[in-house]
Scaffold this motif. Sequence first.
Motif, PDB file in Angstrom:
ATOM      1  N   PHE A 108      -3.906  -1.405  -2.902  1.00 36.59           N
ATOM      2  CA  PHE A 108      -4.939  -2.278  -2.060  1.00 36.59           C
ATOM      3  C   PHE A 108      -6.144  -1.978  -2.807  1.00 36.59           C
ATOM      4  O   PHE A 108      -6.424  -1.067  -3.749  1.00 36.59           O
ATOM      5  CB  PHE A 108      -5.147  -1.514  -0.497  1.00 36.59           C
ATOM      6  N   THR A 109      -7.093  -2.736  -2.483  1.00 34.41           N
ATOM      7  CA  THR A 109      -8.636  -2.857  -3.266  1.00 34.41           C
ATOM      8  C   THR A 109      -9.195  -1.423  -2.702  1.00 34.41           C
ATOM      9  O   THR A 109      -9.668  -1.068  -1.521  1.00 34.41           O
ATOM     10  CB  THR A 109      -9.538  -3.736  -2.799  1.00 34.41           C
TER      11      THR A 109
ATOM     12  N   TYR B 133     -12.086   0.156   1.845  1.00 32.01           N
ATOM     13  CA  TYR B 133     -10.920   1.008   2.248  1.00 32.01           C
ATOM     14  C   TYR B 133     -11.272   1.988   3.195  1.00 32.01           C
ATOM     15  O   TYR B 133     -12.777   2.350   3.302  1.00 32.01           O
ATOM     16  CB  TYR B 133     -10.025   1.814   1.293  1.00 32.01           C
TER      17      TYR B 133
ATOM     18  N   VAL C 144       0.979  -1.191  -0.047  1.00 33.14           N
ATOM     19  CA  VAL C 144      -0.003   0.074  -0.044  1.00 33.14           C
ATOM     20  C   VAL C 144       0.878   1.253   0.088  1.00 33.14           C
ATOM     21  O   VAL C 144       2.062   1.276   0.977  1.00 33.14           O
ATOM     22  CB  VAL C 144      -0.951   0.020   1.098  1.00 33.14           C
TER      23      VAL C 144
END
Length: 120
Positions: A27-28, A32, A2
């Motif tokens: 990251f997705t 988040y 990240v």
Amino acid sequence: EVQLVESGGGLVQAGGSLRLSCAASGFTFDDYAIGWVRPAPGKEREGISCVSSSDGSTYYADSVKGRFTISSDNAKNTVYLQMNSLKPEDTAVYYCAAPNHCGSSYYYRWGQGTQVTVSS
């Protein structure tokens, strides 16, 4: 891994506006929480705003409520902090940081910070 990269800081007169950006990667981005943190008098730091993708909720500290707005553009993997009606006491290095969830005081990833200076 990240990574968070801030931009948009600068020098502005009191009453003016700035928009900070936080470009995120690794990251997705549709799952988040990302917040903005700054040092605060008498505290190690102050989490001033946060946005959560799980329910679209946002959080603001009392010190910025009504003046700052957090938003996100998932297509650009970017979170923004629109800062209006800036005051000299808003002068600080602003960090984009990823907490486990909004409201948590633990941040597992930090950006490098961007300086905001508000002149009186």
